[in-house]
Enzyme design. Sequence first.
Site, PDB file in Angstrom:
ATOM      1  N   TYR A 132       0.916  -1.378   0.340  1.00 34.52           N
ATOM      2  CA  TYR A 132       0.335   0.207   0.065  1.00 34.52           C
ATOM      3  C   TYR A 132       0.804   1.091  -0.166  1.00 34.52           C
ATOM      4  O   TYR A 132       0.971   2.620   0.329  1.00 34.52           O
ATOM      5  CB  TYR A 132      -0.941   0.191   1.113  1.00 34.52           C
ATOM      6  CG  TYR A 132      -1.259  -0.741   1.337  1.00 34.52           C
ATOM      7  CD1 TYR A 132      -2.427  -1.712   0.441  1.00 34.52           C
ATOM      8  CD2 TYR A 132      -1.523  -1.855   2.737  1.00 34.52           C
ATOM      9  CE1 TYR A 132      -3.274  -3.144   0.839  1.00 34.52           C
ATOM     10  CE2 TYR A 132      -2.520  -3.323   3.235  1.00 34.52           C
ATOM     11  CZ  TYR A 132      -2.801  -3.510   2.069  1.00 34.52           C
ATOM     12  OH  TYR A 132      -3.617  -4.501   2.482  1.00 34.52           O
ATOM     13  N   HIS A 133       1.981   1.427  -0.561  1.00 34.77           N
ATOM     14  CA  HIS A 133       3.255   2.556  -0.919  1.00 34.77           C
ATOM     15  C   HIS A 133       3.121   2.797  -2.060  1.00 34.77           C
ATOM     16  O   HIS A 133       4.358   2.864  -2.113  1.00 34.77           O
ATOM     17  CB  HIS A 133       4.054   2.662   0.534  1.00 34.77           C
ATOM     18  CG  HIS A 133       3.674   1.598   1.661  1.00 34.77           C
ATOM     19  ND1 HIS A 133       4.823   0.582   2.243  1.00 34.77           N
ATOM     20  CD2 HIS A 133       2.942   1.490   2.697  1.00 34.77           C
ATOM     21  CE1 HIS A 133       4.175   0.293   3.857  1.00 34.77           C
ATOM     22  NE2 HIS A 133       3.065   1.699   3.413  1.00 34.77           N
ATOM     23  N   PRO A 134       2.025   3.464  -2.945  1.00 37.46           N
ATOM     24  CA  PRO A 134       3.279   3.694  -3.919  1.00 37.46           C
ATOM     25  C   PRO A 134       3.771   5.005  -3.473  1.00 37.46           C
ATOM     26  O   PRO A 134       2.864   5.981  -3.813  1.00 37.46           O
ATOM     27  CB  PRO A 134       1.746   3.280  -5.352  1.00 37.46           C
ATOM     28  CG  PRO A 134       0.654   3.727  -4.288  1.00 37.46           C
ATOM     29  CD  PRO A 134       0.874   2.846  -2.965  1.00 37.46           C
TER      30      PRO A 134
END
Length: 534
Positions: free
Chosen positions: A458-460
């Site tokens: 969940y870290h783009p």
Amino acid sequence: MYDYVIVGAGSAGCVLANRLSADPDVKVLLIEAGGSDRHDFVEIPGAWPAQLRTERDWDHSSGYEPACNDRRIYLPRGKMLGGSSSLNAMAYIRGNRADYDEWRDDGCQGWGYDDVLPYFKRAEDNERGASEYHGAGGPLPVSDGRSESEIQQMWLYTALGRGIPANDDFNGAEQEGVGWLQFTTRNGHRGSAAAGYLHPIMERPNLTVEMHVTVLKVVVEGGRARGVVGARLGEMLEFGAEREVIVSAGSYGSPQLLMLSGIGRPDELTELQIETVAESPSVGMNLHDHPISGVTHHSDREDTYFGAFNDENLARWAERGEGPLACAGIEAGGFVRTREDLPAPDMQLYCLPALIVDESLVPAPGPGVTLAASLQKPVSRGFVALVSPDPTAKPLIVHNYLSDPEDMAAQVAGVRLCMELGRSEPFAPCAGAPLHAPASDSDEDIAAYLRARVQTHYHPVGTCRMGVDEESVVDPELRVRGIDGLRVVDASVMPKIPRGNTNAPTIMVAEKAADLILGRSAVAAAEEAGAPTA
């Protein structure tokens, strides 16, 4: 007509709305595509998975990932006030000193660790108090976990027994080691960017917040951003900006909006019948993320989180802010190196006393534990692209997870370490029969397992890359190249991903961006906010 129009009320947008509207003579508009964050599932830390694929989630999926058996991987993002800070698992991790020094050394002056530390501290209200590395009194609450479980304690003892050092502050002098995490919570309640930055100032007469408005494009006239066009329930809306339009729509949404507005690669825009207003060859490129995978085991212990969402625990949370619902589930973790020659950790570890099944979209079949490893410095790069000139169409997102052999080798090493910790004492009795695990310890079997199971952490980041070269999308002051009066402020500007969860770094970027917009120095701003400087 407003002075500043901010697109996106996520982690960055809420910060900007607060800081820019502090001047009563400035009119600020904050636009959010989603709605309110006032919901029990937002407020209760342990309820965050219940928000997935609801109206508060953009509910993206990747395209067919070539190194992951051509799977489509679920990519949740928050669609409400607070954005993903109202949806995430709340771990407060800033990244490693080396991450920001790398940004500086690549030409982004003013973004080294010593430059950004005052902004982390200005944002922070750490319950441990102010120190050389931490702030107190800022808008963002940071607290220790409130549900330290025996299972996670056993995992920590096991990691320490294998020679991994102890670390009681991953945001202090050193990042490497294992220990208890801190979270953006207070008294067992979520502390999102909306709760900390936006709700306390919603009544400012010079701040307007528009919800359920989808911004369709930035209006560019004569090489300058003049405002935005949006839609709500079929009604077309136009908002003007006297000074600046600030795009804070995230690593998927910000490049999409720039391209819809005519900022991108002319050949691609022409094919979609979008007029080019500024050539920007790197918009949507440089997409990267922390891939994560691990092993899951059934467990016969009674202190897993299976069945934790019950009346008894709800009462404990509501009355005292305690119990398993007062945390996101993961409280023990750490950072390690998969190779001794690395300059800093490249793997983040987690222990969760629950089973993670099908990207957290399916309820666990029973009690269990999950040990996970997340690659922190991936080499693989992907992209965000338009598939239609219709602004409401979802973009094509391809991360190319693990497509570089270096990434696969590191992720294999991380999962192997999870397997070894799972069968080592004193943790081994906590882990029963495997639910999901590689067929063996071999590189080939672990790699095959990863191709079938790896998912997003969940870290783009990176799709509107900051830099000094002509192909960077924004300059080190976050101004979009080729267009006046337009900035991008969110995780998309990060040229390379930090080691750790990206919510705190995104808030830092926005804190610094506010000073860049207002022409203030880091030291003066930190003193003004009452946060001690290093």
